[in-house]
Design an enzyme around this catalytic site. Sequence first.
Site, PDB file in Angstrom:
ATOM      1  N   ARG A 236       0.860  -1.177   0.000  1.00 22.77           N
ATOM      2  CA  ARG A 236       0.000   0.000   0.000  1.00 22.77           C
ATOM      3  C   ARG A 236       0.907   1.240   0.000  1.00 22.77           C
ATOM      4  O   ARG A 236       1.918   1.284   0.706  1.00 22.77           O
ATOM      5  CB  ARG A 236      -0.917   0.043   1.234  1.00 22.77           C
ATOM      6  CG  ARG A 236      -2.121  -0.893   1.152  1.00 22.77           C
ATOM      7  CD  ARG A 236      -3.132  -0.480   0.078  1.00 22.77           C
ATOM      8  NE  ARG A 236      -4.264  -1.393  -0.023  1.00 22.77           N
ATOM      9  CZ  ARG A 236      -4.353  -2.443  -0.836  1.00 22.77           C
ATOM     10  NH1 ARG A 236      -3.346  -2.748  -1.652  1.00 22.77           N
ATOM     11  NH2 ARG A 236      -5.435  -3.190  -0.860  1.00 22.77           N
ATOM     12  N   ASP A 260       4.597  -0.491  -6.855  1.00 22.93           N
ATOM     13  CA  ASP A 260       3.343  -0.838  -7.541  1.00 22.93           C
ATOM     14  C   ASP A 260       2.199  -0.054  -6.921  1.00 22.93           C
ATOM     15  O   ASP A 260       1.065  -0.114  -7.405  1.00 22.93           O
ATOM     16  CB  ASP A 260       3.071  -2.344  -7.432  1.00 22.93           C
ATOM     17  CG  ASP A 260       1.856  -2.761  -8.250  1.00 22.93           C
ATOM     18  OD1 ASP A 260       1.801  -2.393  -9.441  1.00 22.93           O
ATOM     19  OD2 ASP A 260       0.964  -3.424  -7.707  1.00 22.93           O
ATOM     20  N   GLU A 265      -2.095   7.461  -4.882  1.00 24.89           N
ATOM     21  CA  GLU A 265      -2.434   6.821  -6.156  1.00 24.89           C
ATOM     22  C   GLU A 265      -3.899   6.978  -6.548  1.00 24.89           C
ATOM     23  O   GLU A 265      -4.239   6.896  -7.736  1.00 24.89           O
ATOM     24  CB  GLU A 265      -2.074   5.339  -6.116  1.00 24.89           C
ATOM     25  CG  GLU A 265      -2.924   4.510  -5.149  1.00 24.89           C
ATOM     26  CD  GLU A 265      -2.558   3.027  -5.181  1.00 24.89           C
ATOM     27  OE1 GLU A 265      -1.369   2.713  -5.054  1.00 24.89           O
ATOM     28  OE2 GLU A 265      -3.484   2.205  -5.342  1.00 24.89           O
ATOM     29  N   HIS A 297      -0.422  -0.243  -9.619  1.00 21.26           N
ATOM     30  CA  HIS A 297      -1.187  -1.174  -8.784  1.00 21.26           C
ATOM     31  C   HIS A 297      -1.734  -2.338  -9.618  1.00 21.26           C
ATOM     32  O   HIS A 297      -2.940  -2.553  -9.695  1.00 21.26           O
ATOM     33  CB  HIS A 297      -2.322  -0.435  -8.069  1.00 21.26           C
ATOM     34  CG  HIS A 297      -2.734  -1.110  -6.789  1.00 21.26           C
ATOM     35  ND1 HIS A 297      -3.109  -0.411  -5.676  1.00 21.26           N
ATOM     36  CD2 HIS A 297      -2.823  -2.426  -6.442  1.00 21.26           C
ATOM     37  CE1 HIS A 297      -3.419  -1.269  -4.703  1.00 21.26           C
ATOM     38  NE2 HIS A 297      -3.245  -2.489  -5.144  1.00 21.26           N
TER      39      HIS A 297
HETATM   40  P1  NAD Z   1      -1.435 -11.187   5.215  1.00 19.92           P
HETATM   41  O1  NAD Z   1      -2.510 -10.723   6.120  1.00 19.92           O
HETATM   42  O2  NAD Z   1      -1.345 -12.642   4.867  1.00 19.92           O
HETATM   43  O3  NAD Z   1      -0.007 -10.747   5.833  1.00 19.92           O
HETATM   44  C1  NAD Z   1       0.240  -9.501   6.403  1.00 19.92           C
HETATM   45  C2  NAD Z   1       1.322  -9.657   7.461  1.00 19.92           C
HETATM   46  O4  NAD Z   1       1.606  -8.357   8.001  1.00 19.92           O
HETATM   47  C3  NAD Z   1       0.899 -10.547   8.640  1.00 19.92           C
HETATM   48  O5  NAD Z   1       1.873 -11.544   8.855  1.00 19.92           O
HETATM   49  C4  NAD Z   1       0.805  -9.582   9.827  1.00 19.92           C
HETATM   50  O6  NAD Z   1       1.177 -10.176  11.059  1.00 19.92           O
HETATM   51  C5  NAD Z   1       1.797  -8.509   9.406  1.00 19.92           C
HETATM   52  N1  NAD Z   1       1.553  -7.232  10.093  1.00 19.92           N
HETATM   53  C6  NAD Z   1       0.374  -6.567  10.217  1.00 19.92           C
HETATM   54  N2  NAD Z   1       0.563  -5.411  10.904  1.00 19.92           N
HETATM   55  C7  NAD Z   1       1.887  -5.351  11.194  1.00 19.92           C
HETATM   56  C8  NAD Z   1       2.699  -4.403  11.869  1.00 19.92           C
HETATM   57  N3  NAD Z   1       2.172  -3.297  12.396  1.00 19.92           N
HETATM   58  N4  NAD Z   1       4.031  -4.664  11.977  1.00 19.92           N
HETATM   59  C9  NAD Z   1       4.563  -5.795  11.475  1.00 19.92           C
HETATM   60  N5  NAD Z   1       3.837  -6.735  10.808  1.00 19.92           N
HETATM   61  C10 NAD Z   1       2.518  -6.516  10.677  1.00 19.92           C
HETATM   62  O7  NAD Z   1      -1.541 -10.287   3.923  1.00 19.92           O
HETATM   63  P2  NAD Z   1      -1.030 -10.614   2.439  1.00 19.92           P
HETATM   64  O8  NAD Z   1      -2.069 -11.387   1.706  1.00 19.92           O
HETATM   65  O9  NAD Z   1       0.352 -11.143   2.499  1.00 19.92           O
HETATM   66  O10 NAD Z   1      -1.042  -9.144   1.802  1.00 19.92           O
HETATM   67  C11 NAD Z   1      -0.212  -8.112   2.298  1.00 19.92           C
HETATM   68  C12 NAD Z   1      -0.677  -6.794   1.708  1.00 19.92           C
HETATM   69  O11 NAD Z   1      -0.413  -6.775   0.298  1.00 19.92           O
HETATM   70  C13 NAD Z   1      -2.197  -6.563   1.784  1.00 19.92           C
HETATM   71  O12 NAD Z   1      -2.581  -6.038   3.027  1.00 19.92           O
HETATM   72  C14 NAD Z   1      -2.442  -5.572   0.666  1.00 19.92           C
HETATM   73  O13 NAD Z   1      -2.388  -4.252   1.170  1.00 19.92           O
HETATM   74  C15 NAD Z   1      -1.267  -5.802  -0.285  1.00 19.92           C
HETATM   75  N6  NAD Z   1      -1.708  -6.305  -1.603  1.00 19.92           N
HETATM   76  C16 NAD Z   1      -1.372  -5.613  -2.719  1.00 19.92           C
HETATM   77  C17 NAD Z   1      -1.774  -6.072  -3.968  1.00 19.92           C
HETATM   78  C18 NAD Z   1      -1.418  -5.365  -5.257  1.00 19.92           C
HETATM   79  O14 NAD Z   1      -2.060  -5.611  -6.284  1.00 19.92           O
HETATM   80  N7  NAD Z   1      -0.419  -4.499  -5.275  1.00 19.92           N
HETATM   81  C19 NAD Z   1      -2.533  -7.244  -4.049  1.00 19.92           C
HETATM   82  C20 NAD Z   1      -2.837  -7.947  -2.873  1.00 19.92           C
HETATM   83  C21 NAD Z   1      -2.428  -7.465  -1.652  1.00 19.92           C
END
Ligand code: NAD
Length: 332
Positions: A236, A260, A265, A297
């Site tokens: 994000r 990305d 954005e 994105h």
């Molecule tokens: P997920 O929930 O499986 O993993 C997120 C991880 O972040 C978890 O292990 C959690 O413990 C950790 N976390 C949360 N808050 C934290 C903090 N304050 N400090 C340290 N660690 C922390 O999520 P995911 O499926 O791996 O996705 C991650 C992110 O990727 C999503 O939240 C989304 O914003 C982003 N995303 C982007 C796209 C894109 O098209 N660019 C697509 C999908 C997801």
Amino acid sequence: MLTVAVYDTKPYDREFLQKDTGATGIRWRFLDFRLMAETAFSAEGADAVCVFVHDQLDRRCLEALAKQKVKLVVLRCAGFNNVDLAAARELKIAVTRAADYSPYAVAEHAVALLLTLNRKIHRAYNRVRDQNFALTGLVGFDLHGKTAGILGTGKIGQITAGILKGFGMRILAFDLFPQTGWASENGVEYVDIDVLARESDVLSLHLPLTPKTKFIIHRGTLELMKPGAILINVSRGKLVDTAALIEALKSGRLGGVALDVYEEEEEVFYEDLSGMVLQDDELARLLMFPNVLVTAHQAFLTHEALSDISRVTVRNIMALAEGRPFVEGTVL
Ligand code: NAD
């Protein structure tokens, strides 16, 4: 039969959702504008709304939806920072997301950006098309033997770590909830965020946007990073303080930055603004650096991810129609 208003619809959303409609009888109302308080009137007559990353479901918007008897918000993305969940709960609007769509799509895009940026493929591509076959300025570094820092070891972070491990990189990680079993099986070492920043040649962000993670990459973190290190953000935009990032890039300390996602954005991504004057000065500045690579994105944009998203979206809408529980792990 349920009516679903789909906001910010792009041709690929329409294609994949229609493919999965089958005999469900869902009536899609495809709208190309975004859902926000000012446009919420357009949900009139819809049982559910289907939204994406730039729709803004704040309290005002949700109140307008509740008045129109919308019962379900289906996010066709994983991140949900754009929905006021507390307000939705109060208003008895259920919220689901596409939690488990191909995390490989996003992890592979992060690595694609890393390889492109490090080996300067984006510059080489343009040079060769211009019959400039010179190599000066295109020197990269071997990933083998270098250190990758993974911030966030959830689904996408773990897969990214696995791919980078395949290149022969040492993997450091930081997460609020360390996955110690996974780490020991895969030779990953959890460290605190300062050590991660200091020791990584490549730093890749895989965290959700929350009040705690906003600007997790700020001036202090950037100053800790190794000279020549590469920062990748496919999570994000607001995880990174763009003004501080621009200063770090201007100082020449960073090797490169691949994004990305971008802090502001919402104003530009997913729109064709070619031929127009770009109003965002920070984005314009970022685009000027030869060692910055920006995609709009698109990390989720694979056939597999779009199919997964569409399938879970349709299943959750049918769960509402038939009074069944929503798909496990998708309810917020
Ligand atoms: P997920 O929930 O499986 O993993 C997120 C991880 O972040 C978890 O292990 C959690 O413990 C950790 N976390 C949360 N808050 C934290 C903090 N304050 N400090 C340290 N660690 C922390 O999520 P995911 O499926 O791996 O996705 C991650 C992110 O990727 C999503 O939240 C989304 O914003 C982003 N995303 C982007 C796209 C894109 O098209 N660019 C697509 C999908 C997801």
